[in-house]
Write an enzyme that holds these catalytic residues in place. Structure first.
Site, PDB file in Angstrom:
ATOM      1  N   HIS A  61       0.816  -1.215   0.000  1.00 28.32           N
ATOM      2  CA  HIS A  61       0.000   0.000   0.000  1.00 28.32           C
ATOM      3  C   HIS A  61       0.852   1.268   0.000  1.00 28.32           C
ATOM      4  O   HIS A  61       1.944   1.285   0.548  1.00 28.32           O
ATOM      5  CB  HIS A  61      -0.892   0.034   1.244  1.00 28.32           C
ATOM      6  CG  HIS A  61      -1.768  -1.164   1.368  1.00 28.32           C
ATOM      7  ND1 HIS A  61      -2.081  -1.716   2.576  1.00 28.32           N
ATOM      8  CD2 HIS A  61      -2.398  -1.932   0.440  1.00 28.32           C
ATOM      9  CE1 HIS A  61      -2.874  -2.756   2.406  1.00 28.32           C
ATOM     10  NE2 HIS A  61      -3.064  -2.921   1.107  1.00 28.32           N
ATOM     11  N   LYS A  70       6.160   5.691   7.530  1.00 23.20           N
ATOM     12  CA  LYS A  70       5.697   4.770   8.570  1.00 23.20           C
ATOM     13  C   LYS A  70       6.871   4.200   9.350  1.00 23.20           C
ATOM     14  O   LYS A  70       7.878   3.805   8.780  1.00 23.20           O
ATOM     15  CB  LYS A  70       4.928   3.599   7.945  1.00 23.20           C
ATOM     16  CG  LYS A  70       3.682   3.994   7.195  1.00 23.20           C
ATOM     17  CD  LYS A  70       3.039   2.791   6.528  1.00 23.20           C
ATOM     18  CE  LYS A  70       1.808   3.202   5.735  1.00 23.20           C
ATOM     19  NZ  LYS A  70       1.245   2.071   4.993  1.00 23.20           N
ATOM     20  N   TYR A 130       2.181   0.388  13.841  1.00 25.11           N
ATOM     21  CA  TYR A 130       2.904   1.382  13.050  1.00 25.11           C
ATOM     22  C   TYR A 130       2.390   2.777  13.292  1.00 25.11           C
ATOM     23  O   TYR A 130       1.232   3.005  13.542  1.00 25.11           O
ATOM     24  CB  TYR A 130       2.907   1.040  11.560  1.00 25.11           C
ATOM     25  CG  TYR A 130       1.572   0.842  10.888  1.00 25.11           C
ATOM     26  CD1 TYR A 130       1.080   1.805  10.014  1.00 25.11           C
ATOM     27  CD2 TYR A 130       0.838  -0.317  11.085  1.00 25.11           C
ATOM     28  CE1 TYR A 130      -0.134   1.612   9.357  1.00 25.11           C
ATOM     29  CE2 TYR A 130      -0.361  -0.510  10.443  1.00 25.11           C
ATOM     30  CZ  TYR A 130      -0.848   0.461   9.577  1.00 25.11           C
ATOM     31  OH  TYR A 130      -2.051   0.275   8.938  1.00 25.11           O
ATOM     32  N   ASP A 168      -6.106  -6.230  -1.935  1.00 29.47           N
ATOM     33  CA  ASP A 168      -4.735  -6.654  -2.192  1.00 29.47           C
ATOM     34  C   ASP A 168      -4.648  -7.656  -3.347  1.00 29.47           C
ATOM     35  O   ASP A 168      -3.651  -7.691  -4.059  1.00 29.47           O
ATOM     36  CB  ASP A 168      -4.110  -7.219  -0.922  1.00 29.47           C
ATOM     37  CG  ASP A 168      -3.952  -6.150   0.156  1.00 29.47           C
ATOM     38  OD1 ASP A 168      -4.006  -4.944  -0.187  1.00 29.47           O
ATOM     39  OD2 ASP A 168      -3.791  -6.513   1.333  1.00 29.47           O
TER      40      ASP A 168
END
Length: 181
Positions: A61, A70, A130, A168
């Site tokens: 992503h 991130k 995250y 996905d």
């Protein structure tokens, strides 16, 4: 903390100092001053937590526009974590780095803006945390195909029944996405 450069400029492996004894352990997973001293002067705006069983693959992503940096880590279980360089101007455009993150090794990975991100869980009940430096913007989220032959990620899939979300499964190829600057 120890900061380790990856083969691609940008992502960094971070090994925090872990203090352990017979009671358990203590570590700082985030300290703005220490990270800034290491060259990572980041203002985070969002924390996320996902739990997945073995064989779940999430990603790859990224957001375009509204890219996110991130800082990722695993507190229980293990993942194979991947960052793919989507910076069109980069000499490593389309290349990837992968690292195992686990509750045992305490490693973290910094994934700067300009990269797609994904992970494959290697153990049941894996908790993945995250921090993001920009908010989630679903209207700008793009999925790069996890199995794109032009990227050729060497996922450790042997013996795993890979499970993907619909999003996905429908990821686009590197040639179809609009790269980042």
């Amino acid at each position: 903390m120890k900061v380790i450069a990856c083969d691609i400029d940008g992502p960094l492996i971070i090994e925090p100092e872990v203090f352990g004894d017979d009671r358990g352990f203590f570590m700082e997973s985030w300290n703005a001053g220490a990270f800034a001293e290491a060259g990572l002067d980041i203002a985070f705006v969002q924390d996320n937590h996902s739990r997945s069983d073995k064989g779940v693959l999430r990603g790859l992503h990224f957001q375009n526009p509204c890219a996110q940096g991130k800082l990722v880590r695993v507190v229980r279980g293990a993942v194979f974590d991947v960052a793919v360089d989507l910076r069109r101007s980069s000499p490593t455009f389309g290349k990837w780095v992968g690292v195992e993150l686990s509750g045992r090794n305490h490693r973290m990975l910094w994934i700067p803006r300009g990269f797609a991100h994904g992970f494959l869980t290697l153990e049941d009940g894996t908790d993945f945390l995250y921090k993001c430096d920009a908010p989630y913007a679903p209207e700008h989220e793009v999925t790069l195909a996890w199995d794109d032959p032009d990227v050729a990620i060497e996922w450790p899939t042997a013996g795993l029944d890979i499970r993907l979300s619909a999003k996905d499964r429908d990821g686009r190829s590197l040639t179809e996405i609009e790269a980042l600057v």
